[in-house]
Scaffold this active site. Structure first.
Site, PDB file in Angstrom:
ATOM      1  N   LYS A 118     -36.343  -9.240   7.666  1.00 37.06           N
ATOM      2  CA  LYS A 118     -34.904  -9.163   7.948  1.00 37.06           C
ATOM      3  C   LYS A 118     -34.430  -7.762   7.633  1.00 37.06           C
ATOM      4  O   LYS A 118     -34.872  -7.161   6.644  1.00 37.06           O
ATOM      5  CB  LYS A 118     -34.129 -10.187   7.115  1.00 37.06           C
ATOM      6  CG  LYS A 118     -32.608 -10.080   7.320  1.00 37.06           C
ATOM      7  CD  LYS A 118     -31.857 -11.274   6.761  1.00 37.06           C
ATOM      8  CE  LYS A 118     -31.606 -11.231   5.281  1.00 37.06           C
ATOM      9  NZ  LYS A 118     -30.849 -10.046   4.794  1.00 37.06           N
ATOM     10  N   GLU A 186     -22.726 -12.519   7.504  1.00 38.76           N
ATOM     11  CA  GLU A 186     -22.271 -12.618   6.111  1.00 38.76           C
ATOM     12  C   GLU A 186     -20.799 -12.261   5.991  1.00 38.76           C
ATOM     13  O   GLU A 186     -20.357 -11.206   6.469  1.00 38.76           O
ATOM     14  CB  GLU A 186     -23.120 -11.707   5.199  1.00 38.76           C
ATOM     15  CG  GLU A 186     -22.661 -11.779   3.741  1.00 38.76           C
ATOM     16  CD  GLU A 186     -23.666 -11.269   2.720  1.00 38.76           C
ATOM     17  OE1 GLU A 186     -24.822 -10.968   3.091  1.00 38.76           O
ATOM     18  OE2 GLU A 186     -23.283 -11.182   1.538  1.00 38.76           O
TER      19      GLU A 186
END
Ligand code: KIV
Length: 275
Positions: A118, A186
């Site tokens: 990631k 996020e």
């Protein structure tokens, strides 16, 4: 993807194909016992660079190194059988360009056995994501609040509000077109996360992005109440292990001082001497 129906760890393509189906379940892990605890319940487990703050007491994720990610990745891999492992690329290991990113992503994958890496960034990282994917490295993207950019974002603020909305949609589209198999959103407004989820072809994994995402992730120490330095609004504490642990340690200290521990059941008797 139902946890009970799983036979083998999902591959990045399985995660991509879960778009629009049952919500994907994910947590971070940094150690073998924690990985074992979550393995049967999670579709994928992230060895997040949050390890720096959560386990090493660093003030941000910026001090996390490749060596730390490899060590924790190897520990987590030992505890997983049926969940895929994704490892975070730490700050400074990929931003210079695609070649640097490939070198470090390949090292993370070969030394930990991770199924994917990631990395943080949208439009600005699209070229790097495309480079990695075309050379055999599955990439999960991470947009919205990207903690490695805390110093340029001006803190851990909600992202994509007001005029920033279009830029976040552009980020989501760019990482999708570049070949990422999923994207973490996020700390973004829930209605924007819903719009992005409907707009792109890959699963959105929310953390502070509402219930409409294709999946959810939390930092395990946050949801277990083990990390108590602060609590973000989006964290739900499912347990209070930090408080329980502190009480247990106080109890132990008291019993040692009172000589009530160790008790009879904790000690070894001598054997009668052989004649
Ligand atoms: O490092 C991390 O823990 C993350 C989050 C998405 C959970 O990147």
């Amino acid at each position: 993807m139902s946890a009970t129906a799983k036979k083998r760890a999902p591959l990045p393509d399985d995660i991509r194909a879960a778009k629009g189906g049952a919500p994907l379940v994910s947590l971070t892990a940094y150690t073998t016992p924690m990985a074992e605890m979550m393995d049967e319940h999670c579709d994928f487990v992230l060895v997040g660079d949050s390890v720096g703050m959560v386990l090493h007491g660093l003030p941000s994720t910026l001090g996390v190194t490749m060596e730390m990610m490899i060590m924790h990745g190897q520990a987590v891999a030992r505890g997983l059988k049926s969940a895929m492992m994704v490892v975070d690329m730490p700050f400074g290991s990929y931003e210079e360009g695609p070649q640097q990113a490939f070198r470090n992503a390949a090292r993370l994958m070969s030394e930990t056995g991770a199924g994917a890496v990631k990395l943080e960034g949208g439009v600005v990282m699209a070229e790097t994501i495309a480079f990695l994917v075309s050379r055999g490295i599955p990439v999960m993207a991470h947009i919205g609040l990207t903690p490695q950019s805390v110093n340029t974002l001006g803190g851990y603020k909600v992202q994509g509000r007001g005029d920033d909305r279009d830029a976040l949609i552009a980020d989501a589209r760019a990482v999708t077109e570049a070949g990422a198999f999923a994207v973490v959103l996020e700390k973004v407004p829930a209605n924007l996360a819903d719009a992005i989820t409907a707009d792109i072809a890959i699963p959105t994994i929310g953390i502070g992005a509402g219930a409409g995402c294709d999946g959810q992730i939390l930092v395990v120490d946050d949801m277990l109440g083990l990390f108590t330095a602060f609590k973000a609004k989006f964290v739900k504490r499912y347990a209070h292990l930090g408080d329980d642990g502190a009480a247990a340690i106080a109890n132990y200290a008291e019993e040692v001082r009172a000589r009530t521990f160790p008790a009879q059941e904790h000690i070894f008797a001598d054997e009668a001497p052989k004649k």
